[in-house]
Design a protein around this motif. Sequence first.
Motif, PDB file in Angstrom:
ATOM      1  N   TYR A   1       2.421 -13.900  -4.176  1.00 55.23           N
ATOM      2  CA  TYR A   1       2.839 -12.539  -3.783  1.00 55.23           C
ATOM      3  C   TYR A   1       4.365 -12.403  -3.848  1.00 55.23           C
ATOM      4  O   TYR A   1       5.015 -12.209  -2.812  1.00 55.23           O
ATOM      5  CB  TYR A   1       2.357 -12.226  -2.359  1.00 55.23           C
ATOM      6  N   PRO A   2       4.950 -12.508  -5.052  1.00 51.32           N
ATOM      7  CA  PRO A   2       6.427 -12.521  -5.139  1.00 51.32           C
ATOM      8  C   PRO A   2       7.081 -11.232  -4.630  1.00 51.32           C
ATOM      9  O   PRO A   2       8.099 -11.301  -3.947  1.00 51.32           O
ATOM     10  CB  PRO A   2       6.691 -12.735  -6.637  1.00 51.32           C
ATOM     11  N   GLU A   3       6.474 -10.062  -4.919  1.00 50.53           N
ATOM     12  CA  GLU A   3       7.108  -8.797  -4.510  1.00 50.53           C
ATOM     13  C   GLU A   3       7.102  -8.668  -2.987  1.00 50.53           C
ATOM     14  O   GLU A   3       8.105  -8.289  -2.383  1.00 50.53           O
ATOM     15  CB  GLU A   3       6.396  -7.599  -5.141  1.00 50.53           C
ATOM     16  N   ALA A   4       5.946  -8.981  -2.367  1.00 53.90           N
ATOM     17  CA  ALA A   4       5.848  -8.858  -0.916  1.00 53.90           C
ATOM     18  C   ALA A   4       6.836  -9.795  -0.222  1.00 53.90           C
ATOM     19  O   ALA A   4       7.476  -9.428   0.770  1.00 53.90           O
ATOM     20  CB  ALA A   4       4.422  -9.175  -0.450  1.00 53.90           C
ATOM     21  N   PHE A   5       6.989 -11.015  -0.767  1.00 51.85           N
ATOM     22  CA  PHE A   5       7.900 -11.981  -0.145  1.00 51.85           C
ATOM     23  C   PHE A   5       9.350 -11.531  -0.305  1.00 51.85           C
ATOM     24  O   PHE A   5      10.147 -11.641   0.622  1.00 51.85           O
ATOM     25  CB  PHE A   5       7.692 -13.375  -0.767  1.00 51.85           C
ATOM     26  N   ALA A   6       9.695 -11.033  -1.511  1.00 52.94           N
ATOM     27  CA  ALA A   6      11.074 -10.597  -1.744  1.00 52.94           C
ATOM     28  C   ALA A   6      11.413  -9.416  -0.830  1.00 52.94           C
ATOM     29  O   ALA A   6      12.495  -9.368  -0.234  1.00 52.94           O
ATOM     30  CB  ALA A   6      11.268 -10.216  -3.208  1.00 52.94           C
ATOM     31  N   ALA A   7      10.450  -8.476  -0.683  1.00 55.87           N
ATOM     32  CA  ALA A   7      10.703  -7.308   0.167  1.00 55.87           C
ATOM     33  C   ALA A   7      10.878  -7.740   1.626  1.00 55.87           C
ATOM     34  O   ALA A   7      11.779  -7.261   2.322  1.00 55.87           O
ATOM     35  CB  ALA A   7       9.551  -6.316   0.039  1.00 55.87           C
ATOM     36  N   ALA A   8      10.027  -8.651   2.081  1.00 55.61           N
ATOM     37  CA  ALA A   8      10.110  -9.111   3.476  1.00 55.61           C
ATOM     38  C   ALA A   8      11.411  -9.866   3.719  1.00 55.61           C
ATOM     39  O   ALA A   8      12.029  -9.753   4.780  1.00 55.61           O
ATOM     40  CB  ALA A   8       8.904  -9.994   3.802  1.00 55.61           C
TER      41      ALA A   8
ATOM     42  N   PHE B   1       2.919  -6.108  14.387  1.00 61.25           N
ATOM     43  CA  PHE B   1       3.690  -6.210  13.145  1.00 61.25           C
ATOM     44  C   PHE B   1       3.689  -4.861  12.438  1.00 61.25           C
ATOM     45  O   PHE B   1       2.646  -4.235  12.271  1.00 61.25           O
ATOM     46  CB  PHE B   1       3.102  -7.266  12.223  1.00 61.25           C
ATOM     47  N   ASP B   2       4.883  -4.393  12.056  1.00 63.16           N
ATOM     48  CA  ASP B   2       4.991  -3.072  11.450  1.00 63.16           C
ATOM     49  C   ASP B   2       6.130  -3.047  10.453  1.00 63.16           C
ATOM     50  O   ASP B   2       7.298  -3.079  10.837  1.00 63.16           O
ATOM     51  CB  ASP B   2       5.205  -2.014  12.542  1.00 63.16           C
ATOM     52  N   LEU B   3       5.772  -3.038   9.168  1.00 63.39           N
ATOM     53  CA  LEU B   3       6.786  -2.955   8.121  1.00 63.39           C
ATOM     54  C   LEU B   3       6.355  -1.837   7.181  1.00 63.39           C
ATOM     55  O   LEU B   3       5.599  -2.058   6.249  1.00 63.39           O
ATOM     56  CB  LEU B   3       6.896  -4.291   7.384  1.00 63.39           C
ATOM     57  N   PRO B   4       6.837  -0.597   7.445  1.00 61.44           N
ATOM     58  CA  PRO B   4       6.349   0.567   6.696  1.00 61.44           C
ATOM     59  C   PRO B   4       6.579   0.422   5.199  1.00 61.44           C
ATOM     60  O   PRO B   4       7.653   0.006   4.754  1.00 61.44           O
ATOM     61  CB  PRO B   4       7.173   1.733   7.268  1.00 61.44           C
ATOM     62  N   GLY B   5       5.570   0.771   4.417  1.00 53.95           N
ATOM     63  CA  GLY B   5       5.694   0.790   2.968  1.00 53.95           C
ATOM     64  C   GLY B   5       5.628  -0.574   2.306  1.00 53.95           C
ATOM     65  O   GLY B   5       5.758  -0.658   1.088  1.00 53.95           O
ATOM     66  N   ALA B   6       5.443  -1.629   3.090  1.00 55.53           N
ATOM     67  CA  ALA B   6       5.418  -2.963   2.497  1.00 55.53           C
ATOM     68  C   ALA B   6       3.976  -3.414   2.280  1.00 55.53           C
ATOM     69  O   ALA B   6       3.056  -2.930   2.929  1.00 55.53           O
ATOM     70  CB  ALA B   6       6.135  -3.956   3.395  1.00 55.53           C
ATOM     71  N   GLU B   7       3.817  -4.343   1.334  1.00 57.27           N
ATOM     72  CA  GLU B   7       2.490  -4.899   1.103  1.00 57.27           C
ATOM     73  C   GLU B   7       2.088  -5.760   2.302  1.00 57.27           C
ATOM     74  O   GLU B   7       2.952  -6.325   2.981  1.00 57.27           O
ATOM     75  CB  GLU B   7       2.511  -5.743  -0.174  1.00 57.27           C
ATOM     76  N   PRO B   8       0.759  -5.876   2.554  1.00 53.97           N
ATOM     77  CA  PRO B   8       0.320  -6.612   3.742  1.00 53.97           C
ATOM     78  C   PRO B   8       0.757  -8.080   3.746  1.00 53.97           C
ATOM     79  O   PRO B   8       0.923  -8.686   4.820  1.00 53.97           O
ATOM     80  CB  PRO B   8      -1.210  -6.490   3.698  1.00 53.97           C
ATOM     81  N   GLN B   9       0.968  -8.645   2.537  1.00 47.95           N
ATOM     82  CA  GLN B   9       1.340 -10.073   2.501  1.00 47.95           C
ATOM     83  C   GLN B   9       2.732 -10.341   3.043  1.00 47.95           C
ATOM     84  O   GLN B   9       3.114 -11.499   3.236  1.00 47.95           O
ATOM     85  CB  GLN B   9       1.243 -10.610   1.070  1.00 47.95           C
TER      86      GLN B   9
END
Lengths: 213, 99
Positions: free
Chosen positions: A51-58, A132-140
């Motif tokens: 899950y590269p995109e989810a990890f980079a966003a987080a 846990f609440d990160l609006p607009g982010a993937e669940p991963q």
Amino acid sequence: MSSRTSTVAHQFDDAEQQRNASTLGIWVFLVTEIMMFGGLFTAYVLYRSSYPEAFAAASHHLNATLGAANTIVLLSSSLSMALAVRASQVGSRWGTVAGLVVTIVLGCIFLGVKGYEYASKFEENLVPGPFFDLPGAEPQSELFFSLYFAMTGLHAVHMVIGVGVLATLVVMALRRRFDADYHNPVEIGGLYWHFVDIVWIYLFPLLYLLGRH
Amino acid sequence: MASHVTSRLVLFVIFFVLVGLTALTVWVAYQDLGSWNAPVAVAIATLKAMLVIVIFMEMRFGQPLTWFAGASGVLFLLLLIGMTMADAMSRGWLGVPGK
């Protein structure tokens, strides 16, 4: 009885053999530590590649400035630790104590900054769980924060234990337990402290800096 | 007993090299290297780790058996990550259920 013979345990031929045995012993322990952290690093590599995109966003929600500052603090503590070991090798009691105390202070600064970062994550609802609440982010992205807390948490536990080890060494040094011929505990405590530093050397770029470009 | 002592100068120089490499890690993280960002970050971290191991942890004075013990840890870590990733990345190769 001279101080040298009194510090060599009866199963060893001489002080050098005893020193080599204790160095090998701590390294075998550090290998088990590599494997314990290794399990978490493996989970990190697997899920980051999945899950590269989810990890980079987080990762963008971590404070890279504080992470970099803490890296410098920890590298400084490794320097003071190395200076403490050097002082113990040349038989400087106050040099050893000073180096160890500076290392303890720097270790506590690191833990303080880490505690501040953790508090921020609680306030921003970035702690994995029902809130846990990160609006607009993937669940991963929640998986990233699970790994963040597990890896930095295990590292912080090692720091706390390390501070306890160094405090013990300070007391031993003040009680004149070490001299130029016998200072194995200082060297072994130093090897443990440097290892914990190395774990952070990997954690900082892998957790704080991925996907910054 | 032949105790090797590292000079203060060497310790301070290594410290400043480590700080410099930390700055390099941060700088390179903001450059777009495509898929090379992660390998470069790990390479710099490994260089820093080797400096800590060889100089601060005095491995350059270490016994062969100590080197062997430390290298075994790295070997098994690479096996752990390598075989896990070999499994994960090859699962889609066969289009069969229960892959």
